[in-house]
Design an enzyme around this catalytic site. Sequence first.
Site, PDB file in Angstrom:
ATOM      1  N   LYS A   1       5.029  10.199   7.404  1.00  0.00           N
ATOM      2  CA  LYS A   1       4.688  10.663   8.745  1.00  0.00           C
ATOM      3  C   LYS A   1       5.834  10.651   9.754  1.00  0.00           C
ATOM      4  CE  LYS A   1       2.342   6.333   8.292  1.00  0.00           C
ATOM      5  NZ  LYS A   1       1.050   5.734   8.075  1.00  0.00           N
TER       6      LYS A   1
ATOM      7  N   ASP B   1       9.272   2.726  -0.926  1.00  0.00           N
ATOM      8  CA  ASP B   1       8.320   3.439  -0.076  1.00  0.00           C
ATOM      9  C   ASP B   1       8.746   3.166   1.370  1.00  0.00           C
ATOM     10  OD1 ASP B   1       6.242   4.133   1.594  1.00  0.00           O
ATOM     11  OD2 ASP B   1       4.673   3.419   0.247  1.00  0.00           O
TER      12      ASP B   1
ATOM     13  N   TYR C   1       0.863  -1.179   0.000  1.00  0.00           N
ATOM     14  CA  TYR C   1       0.000   0.000   0.000  1.00  0.00           C
ATOM     15  C   TYR C   1       0.894   1.221   0.000  1.00  0.00           C
ATOM     16  CZ  TYR C   1      -3.369   3.474   1.755  1.00  0.00           C
ATOM     17  OH  TYR C   1      -4.149   4.589   1.922  1.00  0.00           O
TER      18      TYR C   1
HETATM   19  N1  HOZ Z   1      -1.725   1.218   6.846  1.00  0.00           N
HETATM   20  C1  HOZ Z   1      -1.957   2.610   7.068  1.00  0.00           C
HETATM   21  C2  HOZ Z   1      -0.678   3.206   7.395  1.00  0.00           C
HETATM   22  N2  HOZ Z   1       0.259   3.067   6.359  1.00  0.00           N
HETATM   23  C3  HOZ Z   1      -3.011   2.780   8.112  1.00  0.00           C
HETATM   24  C4  HOZ Z   1      -3.347   4.179   8.433  1.00  0.00           C
HETATM   25  C5  HOZ Z   1      -4.486   4.738   7.687  1.00  0.00           C
HETATM   26  O1  HOZ Z   1      -4.688   4.403   6.519  1.00  0.00           O
HETATM   27  O2  HOZ Z   1      -5.190   5.533   8.292  1.00  0.00           O
END
Ligand code: HOZ
Length: 427
Positions: free
Chosen positions: A268, A240, A145
């Site tokens: 983040k 990533d 993702y």
């Molecule tokens: N897997 C996401 C962080 N890479 C979860 C956070 C989100 O989408 O709010």
Amino acid sequence: MPARPRSQELFAAARARIPGGVNSPVRAFRGVGGEPFFVDHAAGARIRDVDGNEYIDYVGTWGPAILGHAPKVVVDAVREAAGRGLSYGIPNPLEVEMAELICAWMPSVEKVRMVNSGTEATMSCLRLARGFTGRDKIVKFEGCYHGHVDSLLVRAGSGALTLGQPDSAGVPRELAALTITLPFNDEASVERTFSREGDKIAAVIVEPLPANAGLIPPLPGYLQKLRELCTAHGALLIFDEVMTGFRVARGGMQELTGIRADLTALGKVIGGGLPVGAFGGRADIMDHLAPDGPVYQAGTLSGNPLAMAAGLAQLRELEKSNAWNRLEELGARLESGLRADAATCGCTFHRVGSMFSLFFAEGPVHRLDDAKKCDTAKFANFFHYSLEHGVYFPPSQFETGFISTAHTDEDIVRTVGVVAQALRHAA
Ligand code: HOZ
């Protein structure tokens, strides 16, 4: 079982005005059932809900809270920066400091541009890769993702996977057709793809440590193979490192593996809890960005002084205390406490440093198809039992847990005890 009447009230109100009641889908607890709690405040390794219940937190705002929540050093830096203005829309010195620090810690990054989220970072990497190579196709991996970028919401992980919608509606078919999706940790499929259409591939984008279908480490040699194929065919390798950058090691997965990406997406973690992202890489590629080059990319809030101050304070503190040693120590303690119980219950535990996943499936788990064999109903039982006993894990089988330096040895001991009972309860 802790009562959460105020959270319930807030969630009802939220659902009336916010789609699904949340501003990011995973928070809705759809992967585990029930309703989310609403947070009143968080400090260190603890998070407290609006009903006064306290949890040991292993979500850590999905990664950035490496020092725990609201560390004094970061809060002080934000206060100080806020006193001098909240946003300027014109350069400020902290942007230069941040760029120098990122380039020093991650040697593959010779130039870097700040953005406001990991999604923006990966989106910009794709545009830049296409502009630089003059090619359109992108290779990504199932279950990885990279934020909610149109081209990358194809067989995606995280919330898309949790909700059973790995291919999002709203993404034009013609655009999705430019994304080639392959199983992770499978060298042969990447080799075949490159020999078929290597001259059309602009980039391979990969989480070097996938953490959005649970945590799935790369097999030995796999990332090196991606590096070799990209180099041989003139495609760019994009890492990533939104979650792994500066968390698994000072130089992220690139330091742990010794493999240099052409472009790296960061997120983040470099904002210490404030909204931020960045992408960077080889100077000859980055120089294709406007205003020097033809690839356009911009943002009023990019390089925001508060986000820069927070990120710099956190990163410097990590280095000062060599936090990565402590994170490894805590991670190893958690692992040794629960690995045996997990195995007895037919679960598979993965950990790299302070990131971990407990799969409710017999291993090995090398790719998405393995992760999808998990018993998500058992995971949901496990999750709720843990939460009711004061331990908050990510609310989906397909997310990753995070440890911070604010977790104490006692927190880990208590967590191991709760996990042992939760596993029995889930079975
Ligand atoms: N897997 C996401 C962080 N890479 C979860 C956070 C989100 O989408 O709010």
